[in-house]
Design a protein around this motif. Structure first.
Motif, PDB file in Angstrom:
ATOM      1  N   PRO A 225      61.939 -12.055   7.178  1.00  0.00           N
ATOM      2  CA  PRO A 225      63.648 -11.649   6.994  1.00  0.00           C
ATOM      3  C   PRO A 225      64.233 -12.798   6.030  1.00  0.00           C
ATOM      4  CG  PRO A 225      63.354 -11.151   9.348  1.00  0.00           C
ATOM      5  CD  PRO A 225      62.241 -12.021   8.785  1.00  0.00           C
ATOM      6  N   ALA A 226      65.058 -12.293   5.207  1.00  0.00           N
ATOM      7  CA  ALA A 226      65.596 -13.278   4.133  1.00  0.00           C
ATOM      8  C   ALA A 226      66.023 -14.315   4.677  1.00  0.00           C
ATOM      9  CB  ALA A 226      66.577 -12.454   3.104  1.00  0.00           C
ATOM     10  N   GLY A 227      66.296 -15.661   4.140  1.00  0.00           N
ATOM     11  CA  GLY A 227      66.704 -16.684   4.669  1.00  0.00           C
ATOM     12  C   GLY A 227      66.000 -17.131   5.893  1.00  0.00           C
ATOM     13  N   THR A 228      65.162 -16.698   6.586  1.00  0.00           N
ATOM     14  CA  THR A 228      64.601 -17.282   7.865  1.00  0.00           C
ATOM     15  C   THR A 228      63.309 -17.889   7.787  1.00  0.00           C
ATOM     16  OG1 THR A 228      65.640 -14.946   8.658  1.00  0.00           O
ATOM     17  CG2 THR A 228      63.975 -16.110   9.992  1.00  0.00           C
ATOM     18  N   SER A 229      63.408 -19.065   8.893  1.00  0.00           N
ATOM     19  CA  SER A 229      62.215 -19.643   8.726  1.00  0.00           C
ATOM     20  C   SER A 229      61.574 -19.787  10.281  1.00  0.00           C
ATOM     21  CB  SER A 229      62.185 -21.194   8.330  1.00  0.00           C
ATOM     22  OG  SER A 229      63.304 -21.634   8.833  1.00  0.00           O
ATOM     23  N   VAL A 230      60.441 -20.338  10.477  1.00  0.00           N
ATOM     24  CA  VAL A 230      59.887 -20.394  11.825  1.00  0.00           C
ATOM     25  C   VAL A 230      59.419 -21.779  12.039  1.00  0.00           C
ATOM     26  CG1 VAL A 230      58.167 -19.382  13.694  1.00  0.00           C
ATOM     27  CG2 VAL A 230      59.704 -17.805  11.943  1.00  0.00           C
ATOM     28  N   THR A 231      59.496 -22.442  13.190  1.00  0.00           N
ATOM     29  CA  THR A 231      59.247 -24.063  13.238  1.00  0.00           C
ATOM     30  C   THR A 231      59.262 -24.320  14.566  1.00  0.00           C
ATOM     31  OG1 THR A 231      60.693 -24.364  11.359  1.00  0.00           O
ATOM     32  CG2 THR A 231      59.807 -26.331  12.400  1.00  0.00           C
ATOM     33  N   ALA A 232      58.085 -25.109  14.982  1.00  0.00           N
ATOM     34  CA  ALA A 232      57.934 -25.404  16.235  1.00  0.00           C
ATOM     35  C   ALA A 232      58.709 -26.688  16.479  1.00  0.00           C
ATOM     36  CB  ALA A 232      56.390 -25.748  16.429  1.00  0.00           C
ATOM     37  N   TRP A 233      59.395 -26.775  17.771  1.00  0.00           N
ATOM     38  CA  TRP A 233      60.013 -27.892  18.161  1.00  0.00           C
ATOM     39  C   TRP A 233      59.599 -28.376  19.389  1.00  0.00           C
ATOM     40  CZ3 TRP A 233      64.621 -30.791  16.651  1.00  0.00           C
ATOM     41  CH2 TRP A 233      65.117 -30.519  15.448  1.00  0.00           C
ATOM     42  N   ASP A 234      59.635 -29.743  19.835  1.00  0.00           N
ATOM     43  CA  ASP A 234      59.323 -30.248  21.015  1.00  0.00           C
ATOM     44  C   ASP A 234      60.741 -30.108  21.776  1.00  0.00           C
ATOM     45  OD1 ASP A 234      59.156 -32.399  23.278  1.00  0.00           O
ATOM     46  OD2 ASP A 234      57.008 -32.367  22.645  1.00  0.00           O
ATOM     47  N   THR A 235      60.382 -29.758  23.132  1.00  0.00           N
ATOM     48  CA  THR A 235      61.939 -29.623  23.868  1.00  0.00           C
ATOM     49  C   THR A 235      62.846 -30.938  23.878  1.00  0.00           C
ATOM     50  OG1 THR A 235      60.593 -30.063  25.839  1.00  0.00           O
ATOM     51  CG2 THR A 235      61.053 -27.739  25.372  1.00  0.00           C
ATOM     52  N   ARG A 236      61.991 -32.284  23.674  1.00  0.00           N
ATOM     53  CA  ARG A 236      62.710 -33.314  23.733  1.00  0.00           C
ATOM     54  C   ARG A 236      63.513 -33.459  22.505  1.00  0.00           C
ATOM     55  NH1 ARG A 236      57.442 -36.897  24.577  1.00  0.00           N
ATOM     56  NH2 ARG A 236      56.839 -35.566  23.169  1.00  0.00           N
ATOM     57  N   ASN A 237      63.244 -32.845  21.434  1.00  0.00           N
ATOM     58  CA  ASN A 237      63.958 -32.911  20.221  1.00  0.00           C
ATOM     59  C   ASN A 237      64.958 -31.808  19.824  1.00  0.00           C
ATOM     60  OD1 ASN A 237      62.324 -35.175  19.797  1.00  0.00           O
ATOM     61  ND2 ASN A 237      60.857 -34.088  18.697  1.00  0.00           N
ATOM     62  N   LEU A 238      64.904 -30.954  20.982  1.00  0.00           N
ATOM     63  CA  LEU A 238      65.893 -29.618  20.673  1.00  0.00           C
ATOM     64  C   LEU A 238      67.359 -30.124  20.461  1.00  0.00           C
ATOM     65  CD1 LEU A 238      66.358 -26.536  20.719  1.00  0.00           C
ATOM     66  CD2 LEU A 238      66.373 -26.844  23.261  1.00  0.00           C
ATOM     67  N   TRP A 239      67.748 -31.142  21.241  1.00  0.00           N
ATOM     68  CA  TRP A 239      69.082 -31.316  21.010  1.00  0.00           C
ATOM     69  C   TRP A 239      69.413 -32.109  20.127  1.00  0.00           C
ATOM     70  CZ3 TRP A 239      70.098 -27.664  24.486  1.00  0.00           C
ATOM     71  CH2 TRP A 239      69.199 -27.413  25.285  1.00  0.00           C
ATOM     72  N   LEU A 240      68.834 -32.675  19.074  1.00  0.00           N
ATOM     73  CA  LEU A 240      69.097 -33.672  17.990  1.00  0.00           C
ATOM     74  C   LEU A 240      69.937 -33.039  17.057  1.00  0.00           C
ATOM     75  CD1 LEU A 240      65.519 -35.152  17.427  1.00  0.00           C
ATOM     76  CD2 LEU A 240      67.396 -36.064  18.732  1.00  0.00           C
ATOM     77  N   ARG A 241      70.077 -31.855  16.827  1.00  0.00           N
ATOM     78  CA  ARG A 241      71.072 -31.523  16.028  1.00  0.00           C
ATOM     79  C   ARG A 241      72.082 -30.397  16.648  1.00  0.00           C
ATOM     80  NH1 ARG A 241      68.259 -28.622  11.189  1.00  0.00           N
ATOM     81  NH2 ARG A 241      66.403 -28.044  12.820  1.00  0.00           N
ATOM     82  N   GLY A 242      72.280 -30.797  17.790  1.00  0.00           N
ATOM     83  CA  GLY A 242      73.385 -29.945  18.712  1.00  0.00           C
ATOM     84  C   GLY A 242      72.669 -28.627  19.529  1.00  0.00           C
ATOM     85  N   TYR A 243      73.581 -28.068  19.990  1.00  0.00           N
ATOM     86  CA  TYR A 243      73.253 -26.825  20.742  1.00  0.00           C
ATOM     87  C   TYR A 243      72.850 -25.442  19.954  1.00  0.00           C
ATOM     88  CZ  TYR A 243      73.351 -23.936  25.165  1.00  0.00           C
ATOM     89  OH  TYR A 243      73.036 -23.265  26.127  1.00  0.00           O
ATOM     90  N   PRO A 244      71.580 -24.644  20.174  1.00  0.00           N
ATOM     91  CA  PRO A 244      71.190 -23.767  19.359  1.00  0.00           C
ATOM     92  C   PRO A 244      72.201 -22.427  19.476  1.00  0.00           C
ATOM     93  CG  PRO A 244      69.873 -23.933  21.349  1.00  0.00           C
ATOM     94  CD  PRO A 244      70.573 -25.149  21.248  1.00  0.00           C
ATOM     95  N   GLU A 245      72.520 -21.761  18.642  1.00  0.00           N
ATOM     96  CA  GLU A 245      73.546 -20.806  18.152  1.00  0.00           C
ATOM     97  C   GLU A 245      72.848 -19.455  18.874  1.00  0.00           C
ATOM     98  OE1 GLU A 245      74.607 -23.902  15.869  1.00  0.00           O
ATOM     99  OE2 GLU A 245      72.558 -22.538  15.625  1.00  0.00           O
TER     100      GLU A 245
END
Length: 330
Positions: free
Chosen positions: A60-80
């Motif tokens: 879908p337009a404007g969408t990306s898919v990226t792998a994250w380690d759970t330890r880094n999940l919170w580095l940019r705040g809480y997911p929406e």
């Protein structure tokens, strides 16, 4: 819009193929804003395989898919957006204090369980249906329920699902202030991924054997009976967590062909020809495939779970829930 700041990036945290496809469906439907980053849990092979396949299709337009380690999940705040509202980690790190809009993505039968808990007058804490939490865990899950109810009353809680929500539950959730957004795998349908060929009979595997809720020998006999009744080859699709030992027990004869693929069955089975019969035990696929395969001429056959299949691990509450899902759909 559940995520009003369209200039910002919305992060959707997913931990299963169904959750990942749900996030992409939500993005395509405009429910997550203009820029969406679907972040999936690293280290899960089924998610890595699906992400690799997604690299070959138009997202879908404007969408990306990226792998994250759970330890880094919170580095940019809480997911929406996320799928697992019963995750202790998500509840501990943000659900109880969240102020921004939130989208809950499809997580199978757990989504229906969540809606039941949120709308029941005496709804319990947000714990999984088969969980036996201690007092501290129950307290955290209770606080998470209170927070989600507050978000709903503010108009900031959306549940995005393809599952058939009972009318009384849907009405009660709407009365709370929540948004219930239904989808029919429209974006996935546009892909037409050719996953299966030469399959007139398909058996969708269940996690109940893997989770020790039903006897493996009884489960295997169910698949064998379907194969013995047919004239040709039967395709068996194991559950993504199924052990090789269970798969070997099930597929112990030449008439049963095992097929695995990165896509959830809600996507992969859409390529089947009209007239194909798809067998399921009472489970998430029995519900989601009714939507995904609608109007394709594919027959969906649901089988009940006999009483002598159950193991002591299956509680009476769980058994009654499975019985309620049983039946045959066409």
């Amino acid at each position: 819009m559940p995520v009003p700041d369209t200039a910002a990036t919305t992060r959707a945290w997913v931990e299963s193929p169904l959750q990942m496809v749900s996030a992409l469906e939500a993005s395509a439907a405009g429910e997550l804003g203009d820029t969406v980053e679907v972040i999936y849990r690293a280290g899960i092979p089924s998610l890595a395989e699906l992400a690799a396949r997604l690299g070959t299709v138009a997202l879908p337009a404007g969408t990306s898919v990226t792998a994250w380690d759970t330890r880094n999940l919170w580095l940019r705040g809480y997911p929406e957006a996320f799928g697992d509202a019963f995750s202790g980690a998500l509840q501990a790190r943000g659900t109880v204090a969240r102020r921004r809009p939130l989208v809950v993505l499809d997580d199978g039968l757990a989504t229906l369980h969540l809606l039941d808990l949120l709308t029941a007058p005496a709804g319990g804490p947000l714990v999984r249906a088969r969980a036996r939490p201690g007092s501290l865990r129950r307290a955290l899950a209770g606080a998470a329920r209170t927070r989600l109810l507050h978000l709903a009353r503010e108009g900031h809680l959306t549940v995005f699902t393809a599952l058939p929500v009972r009318d009384q539950v849907a009405d009660a959730f709407t009365e709370l202030g929540g948004r219930l957004v239904r989808h029919s795998f429209a974006w996935s349908a546009s892909l037409r991924e050719p996953e299966l060929h030469g399959a007139d009979i398909v058996v969708v595997g269940s996690a109940m054997a893997t989770d020790g809720l039903i006897r493996t020998d009884a489960y295997a006999r169910w698949v064998h009976a379907i194969a013995d009744e047919g004239d040709g080859e039967v395709v068996y699709i194991p559950h993504r967590r199924e052990s090789p030992a269970i798969t070997a027990t099930v597929a112990d004869r030449p008439s049963i062909r095992v097929e695995r693929g990165p896509w959830p069955v809600e996507v992969s089975l859409r390529c089947l020809p009209a007239g194909t019969v798809v067998h399921c035990l009472p489970s998430t696929p029995l519900l989601t495939l009714r939507t995904a395969l609608a109007d394709l001429g594919i027959r969906l056959a649901g089988s009940a779970v006999p009483d002598d299949w159950w193991t002591p691990n299956a509680s009476a509450r769980f058994r009654s829930g499975v019985v309620a899902l049983g039946g045959t759909a066409t």
